[in-house]
Design a protein around this motif. Structure first.
Motif, PDB file in Angstrom:
ATOM      1  N   LEU A  38       0.645  -1.536   0.058  1.00 56.50           N
ATOM      2  CA  LEU A  38       0.019  -0.040  -0.094  1.00 56.50           C
ATOM      3  C   LEU A  38       0.745   1.134   0.282  1.00 56.50           C
ATOM      4  CD1 LEU A  38      -2.916  -1.080   2.355  1.00 56.50           C
ATOM      5  CD2 LEU A  38      -3.025  -0.847   0.008  1.00 56.50           C
ATOM      6  N   ALA A  39       1.909   1.685   0.634  1.00 58.29           N
ATOM      7  CA  ALA A  39       2.992   2.338   0.598  1.00 58.29           C
ATOM      8  C   ALA A  39       3.712   2.346  -0.870  1.00 58.29           C
ATOM      9  CB  ALA A  39       4.132   2.236   1.702  1.00 58.29           C
ATOM     10  N   GLN A  40       3.626   1.917  -1.232  1.00 57.96           N
ATOM     11  CA  GLN A  40       4.429   2.191  -2.821  1.00 57.96           C
ATOM     12  C   GLN A  40       2.758   2.925  -3.878  1.00 57.96           C
ATOM     13  OE1 GLN A  40       5.728  -0.905  -4.367  1.00 57.96           O
ATOM     14  NE2 GLN A  40       7.052  -1.453  -2.398  1.00 57.96           N
ATOM     15  N   GLN A  41       2.191   3.299  -3.339  1.00 67.38           N
ATOM     16  CA  GLN A  41       0.686   3.865  -4.009  1.00 67.38           C
ATOM     17  C   GLN A  41       0.393   5.036  -2.873  1.00 67.38           C
ATOM     18  OE1 GLN A  41      -0.232   1.998  -7.048  1.00 67.38           O
ATOM     19  NE2 GLN A  41       1.377   0.270  -5.998  1.00 67.38           N
ATOM     20  N   ASP A  42      -0.711   5.915  -4.210  1.00 62.68           N
ATOM     21  CA  ASP A  42      -0.733   7.247  -4.003  1.00 62.68           C
ATOM     22  C   ASP A  42      -1.550   6.979  -2.422  1.00 62.68           C
ATOM     23  OD1 ASP A  42      -3.366   6.993  -4.910  1.00 62.68           O
ATOM     24  OD2 ASP A  42      -2.321   7.738  -6.860  1.00 62.68           O
ATOM     25  N   ALA A  43      -1.889   7.696  -2.274  1.00 62.67           N
ATOM     26  CA  ALA A  43      -2.843   7.551  -0.735  1.00 62.67           C
ATOM     27  C   ALA A  43      -4.258   7.495  -1.452  1.00 62.67           C
ATOM     28  CB  ALA A  43      -3.289   8.832   0.581  1.00 62.67           C
ATOM     29  N   GLN A  44      -5.521   7.574  -2.154  1.00 65.46           N
ATOM     30  CA  GLN A  44      -6.276   7.204  -2.827  1.00 65.46           C
ATOM     31  C   GLN A  44      -6.282   5.777  -3.303  1.00 65.46           C
ATOM     32  OE1 GLN A  44      -7.747  10.320  -5.684  1.00 65.46           O
ATOM     33  NE2 GLN A  44      -9.791   8.358  -6.381  1.00 65.46           N
ATOM     34  N   GLN A  45      -5.223   5.580  -3.386  1.00 61.95           N
ATOM     35  CA  GLN A  45      -4.952   3.881  -4.464  1.00 61.95           C
ATOM     36  C   GLN A  45      -5.012   3.260  -3.225  1.00 61.95           C
ATOM     37  OE1 GLN A  45      -1.918   4.746  -7.223  1.00 61.95           O
ATOM     38  NE2 GLN A  45      -2.807   4.505  -9.036  1.00 61.95           N
ATOM     39  N   ALA A  46      -4.660   3.333  -2.585  1.00 65.44           N
ATOM     40  CA  ALA A  46      -4.131   2.827  -1.401  1.00 65.44           C
ATOM     41  C   ALA A  46      -5.165   2.560  -0.292  1.00 65.44           C
ATOM     42  CB  ALA A  46      -2.919   2.777   0.006  1.00 65.44           C
ATOM     43  N   GLY A  47      -5.766   3.714  -0.108  1.00 62.75           N
ATOM     44  CA  GLY A  47      -6.628   3.619   0.618  1.00 62.75           C
ATOM     45  C   GLY A  47      -8.272   2.693   0.079  1.00 62.75           C
ATOM     46  N   GLU A  48      -8.287   2.671  -1.165  1.00 61.17           N
ATOM     47  CA  GLU A  48      -9.278   2.119  -2.512  1.00 61.17           C
ATOM     48  C   GLU A  48      -9.004   0.772  -2.248  1.00 61.17           C
ATOM     49  OE1 GLU A  48      -9.277   4.046  -6.202  1.00 61.17           O
ATOM     50  OE2 GLU A  48     -10.411   5.925  -5.543  1.00 61.17           O
ATOM     51  N   ALA A  49      -7.805   0.504  -2.201  1.00 59.04           N
ATOM     52  CA  ALA A  49      -7.677  -1.301  -2.177  1.00 59.04           C
ATOM     53  C   ALA A  49      -7.295  -1.949  -0.702  1.00 59.04           C
ATOM     54  CB  ALA A  49      -5.967  -1.298  -2.567  1.00 59.04           C
ATOM     55  N   CYS A  50      -7.512  -1.017   0.187  1.00 61.53           N
ATOM     56  CA  CYS A  50      -7.670  -1.435   1.494  1.00 61.53           C
ATOM     57  C   CYS A  50      -9.049  -1.702   2.154  1.00 61.53           C
ATOM     58  CB  CYS A  50      -7.160  -0.661   3.087  1.00 61.53           C
ATOM     59  SG  CYS A  50      -6.938  -1.521   4.404  1.00 61.53           S
ATOM     60  N   SER A  51     -10.186  -0.855   0.701  1.00 58.40           N
ATOM     61  CA  SER A  51     -11.302  -0.949   1.415  1.00 58.40           C
ATOM     62  C   SER A  51     -12.030  -2.129   0.141  1.00 58.40           C
ATOM     63  CB  SER A  51     -12.564   0.746   0.964  1.00 58.40           C
ATOM     64  OG  SER A  51     -11.634   1.460   1.897  1.00 58.40           O
ATOM     65  N   ALA A  52     -10.704  -1.936  -0.654  1.00 59.09           N
ATOM     66  CA  ALA A  52     -11.544  -3.352  -1.413  1.00 59.09           C
ATOM     67  C   ALA A  52     -11.475  -4.733  -0.856  1.00 59.09           C
ATOM     68  CB  ALA A  52     -11.733  -3.103  -2.973  1.00 59.09           C
ATOM     69  N   LEU A  53     -10.511  -4.672  -0.633  1.00 58.02           N
ATOM     70  CA  LEU A  53      -9.601  -5.955   0.551  1.00 58.02           C
ATOM     71  C   LEU A  53     -10.987  -6.311   1.970  1.00 58.02           C
ATOM     72  CD1 LEU A  53      -7.692  -7.964   0.647  1.00 58.02           C
ATOM     73  CD2 LEU A  53      -6.024  -6.500   1.492  1.00 58.02           C
ATOM     74  N   LEU A  54     -10.616  -5.263   2.631  1.00 54.43           N
ATOM     75  CA  LEU A  54     -12.092  -5.221   4.138  1.00 54.43           C
ATOM     76  C   LEU A  54     -13.048  -5.891   3.101  1.00 54.43           C
ATOM     77  CD1 LEU A  54     -10.896  -2.313   5.627  1.00 54.43           C
ATOM     78  CD2 LEU A  54     -11.183  -4.868   7.264  1.00 54.43           C
ATOM     79  N   ILE A  55     -13.503  -5.409   1.907  1.00 49.47           N
ATOM     80  CA  ILE A  55     -15.049  -5.444   1.156  1.00 49.47           C
ATOM     81  C   ILE A  55     -15.409  -6.793   1.326  1.00 49.47           C
ATOM     82  CG2 ILE A  55     -16.292  -4.964  -0.214  1.00 49.47           C
ATOM     83  CD1 ILE A  55     -16.092  -2.371  -0.019  1.00 49.47           C
ATOM     84  N   PHE A  56     -14.801  -7.369   0.661  1.00 51.49           N
ATOM     85  CA  PHE A  56     -14.219  -8.798  -0.236  1.00 51.49           C
ATOM     86  C   PHE A  56     -14.310  -9.512   1.092  1.00 51.49           C
ATOM     87  CE2 PHE A  56     -12.648  -7.119  -4.048  1.00 51.49           C
ATOM     88  CZ  PHE A  56     -13.067  -7.921  -5.154  1.00 51.49           C
ATOM     89  N   PHE A  57     -13.439  -9.524   2.248  1.00 54.75           N
ATOM     90  CA  PHE A  57     -12.509 -10.638   3.080  1.00 54.75           C
ATOM     91  C   PHE A  57     -14.098 -10.696   4.187  1.00 54.75           C
ATOM     92  CE2 PHE A  57     -12.141 -11.248   7.514  1.00 54.75           C
ATOM     93  CZ  PHE A  57     -11.310 -12.186   7.419  1.00 54.75           C
TER      94      PHE A  57
END
Length: 124
Positions: free
Chosen positions: A70-89
Protein backbone atom coordinates in the motif's frame (compact mmCIF):
# COMPACT_ATOMS: atom_id res chain seq x y z
CA UNK A 1 -18.69 1.97 6.71
CA UNK A 2 -15.38 0.39 5.67
CA UNK A 3 -14.44 3.25 3.37
CA UNK A 4 -15.15 5.73 6.17
CA UNK A 5 -13.02 3.76 8.63
CA UNK A 6 -10.11 3.38 6.21
CA UNK A 7 -10.11 7.11 5.57
CA UNK A 8 -9.98 7.92 9.29
CA UNK A 9 -7.62 9.50 10.26
CA UNK A 10 -6.87 11.08 6.90
CA UNK A 11 -3.27 11.84 7.88
CA UNK A 12 -2.40 8.16 8.39
CA UNK A 13 -4.41 5.95 6.01
CA UNK A 14 -1.85 3.12 6.15
CA UNK A 15 -2.01 3.08 9.93
CA UNK A 16 -5.81 3.10 9.83
CA UNK A 17 -5.86 0.22 7.35
CA UNK A 18 -3.40 -1.91 9.32
CA UNK A 19 -5.21 -1.18 12.59
CA UNK A 20 -8.49 -2.39 11.09
CA UNK A 21 -6.84 -5.60 9.89
CA UNK A 22 -5.11 -6.19 13.21
CA UNK A 23 -8.36 -5.82 15.13
CA UNK A 24 -10.15 -8.16 12.76
CA UNK A 25 -7.32 -10.70 12.89
CA UNK A 26 -7.29 -10.69 16.68
CA UNK A 27 -11.00 -11.42 16.89
CA UNK A 28 -11.18 -14.01 14.12
CA UNK A 29 -7.97 -15.87 14.89
CA UNK A 30 -9.38 -16.65 18.32
CA UNK A 31 -12.39 -18.27 16.64
CA UNK A 32 -11.07 -19.85 13.43
CA UNK A 33 -7.34 -19.95 14.11
CA UNK A 34 -4.53 -18.20 12.31
CA UNK A 35 -4.71 -20.62 9.39
CA UNK A 36 -8.41 -19.96 8.91
CA UNK A 37 -7.86 -16.22 9.02
CA UNK A 38 -4.93 -16.47 6.57
CA UNK A 39 -7.06 -18.52 4.16
CA UNK A 40 -9.85 -15.94 4.17
CA UNK A 41 -7.37 -13.09 3.81
CA UNK A 42 -5.54 -14.78 0.93
CA UNK A 43 -8.84 -15.41 -0.86
CA UNK A 44 -9.79 -11.76 -0.44
CA UNK A 45 -6.36 -10.65 -1.66
CA UNK A 46 -6.74 -12.89 -4.71
CA UNK A 47 -10.04 -11.19 -5.57
CA UNK A 48 -8.69 -7.70 -4.92
CA UNK A 49 -5.60 -8.37 -7.03
CA UNK A 50 -7.76 -8.84 -10.11
CA UNK A 51 -8.00 -5.05 -10.35
CA UNK A 52 -4.96 -4.17 -8.22
CA UNK A 53 -2.18 -6.60 -9.21
CA UNK A 54 0.35 -4.69 -7.11
CA UNK A 55 -1.42 -5.67 -3.88
CA UNK A 56 0.49 -8.13 -1.69
CA UNK A 57 -0.96 -11.67 -2.02
CA UNK A 58 -0.58 -12.26 1.73
CA UNK A 59 -0.61 -9.95 4.72
CA UNK A 60 2.36 -11.21 6.68
CA UNK A 61 2.02 -11.92 10.38
CA UNK A 62 2.19 -8.23 11.30
CA UNK A 63 0.56 -7.00 8.08
CA UNK A 64 3.92 -5.62 6.94
CA UNK A 65 3.51 -7.06 3.43
CA UNK A 66 0.14 -5.32 3.12
CA UNK A 67 1.58 -2.07 4.48
CA UNK A 68 4.55 -2.24 2.09
CA UNK A 69 2.38 -2.80 -0.99
CA UNK A 70 0.00 0.00 0.00
CA UNK A 71 2.88 2.38 0.78
CA UNK A 72 4.04 2.17 -2.84
CA UNK A 73 0.76 3.70 -4.04
CA UNK A 74 -0.71 7.15 -3.61
CA UNK A 75 -3.05 7.66 -0.65
CA UNK A 76 -6.24 7.39 -2.71
CA UNK A 77 -5.22 4.13 -4.41
CA UNK A 78 -4.02 2.67 -1.10
CA UNK A 79 -7.29 3.58 0.62
CA UNK A 80 -9.38 2.12 -2.20
CA UNK A 81 -7.34 -1.09 -2.18
CA UNK A 82 -7.64 -1.46 1.58
CA UNK A 83 -11.39 -0.86 1.39
CA UNK A 84 -11.81 -3.37 -1.43
CA UNK A 85 -9.81 -5.97 0.44
CA UNK A 86 -11.86 -5.49 3.62
CA UNK A 87 -15.12 -5.59 1.67
CA UNK A 88 -14.18 -8.85 -0.08
CA UNK A 89 -13.15 -10.29 3.29
CA UNK A 90 -16.29 -9.26 5.18
CA UNK A 91 -18.62 -10.24 2.32
CA UNK A 92 -17.07 -13.71 2.21
CA UNK A 93 -17.36 -14.08 5.95
CA UNK A 94 -20.99 -12.92 5.90
CA UNK A 95 -21.76 -15.68 3.39
CA UNK A 96 -20.12 -18.22 5.71
CA UNK A 97 -21.39 -17.16 9.14
CA UNK A 98 -24.19 -14.66 8.56
CA UNK A 99 -24.53 -10.93 8.97
CA UNK A 100 -25.52 -10.94 12.63
CA UNK A 101 -22.42 -12.83 13.76
CA UNK A 102 -20.21 -10.79 11.44
CA UNK A 103 -21.59 -7.59 12.94
CA UNK A 104 -20.73 -8.88 16.41
CA UNK A 105 -17.18 -9.66 15.30
CA UNK A 106 -16.78 -6.23 13.71
CA UNK A 107 -18.13 -4.58 16.84
CA UNK A 108 -15.55 -6.45 18.95
CA UNK A 109 -12.76 -5.69 16.48
CA UNK A 110 -13.51 -2.08 15.60
CA UNK A 111 -15.72 -0.80 18.42
CA UNK A 112 -19.40 -0.04 18.80
CA UNK A 113 -19.11 3.37 17.17
CA UNK A 114 -17.79 1.90 13.92
CA UNK A 115 -20.60 -0.63 13.60
CA UNK A 116 -23.45 1.54 14.92
CA UNK A 117 -22.83 4.08 12.16
CA UNK A 118 -22.86 1.48 9.38
CA UNK A 119 -24.97 2.61 6.46
CA UNK A 120 -25.16 6.22 7.67
CA UNK A 121 -23.58 8.82 5.45
CA UNK A 122 -21.30 11.33 7.17
CA UNK A 123 -22.77 14.80 7.33
CA UNK A 124 -20.69 17.65 5.82
Amino acid sequence: MIERLVGRPAAAPLDACVALWQGLAAQLSAIIGQGGFDSLYNRSAHLARQTRPWLAPSAGRDFSALRDSLAQQDAQQAGEACSALLIFFTDTLILLIGELLMTSILRAAWGDDAVNTAGKEPQP
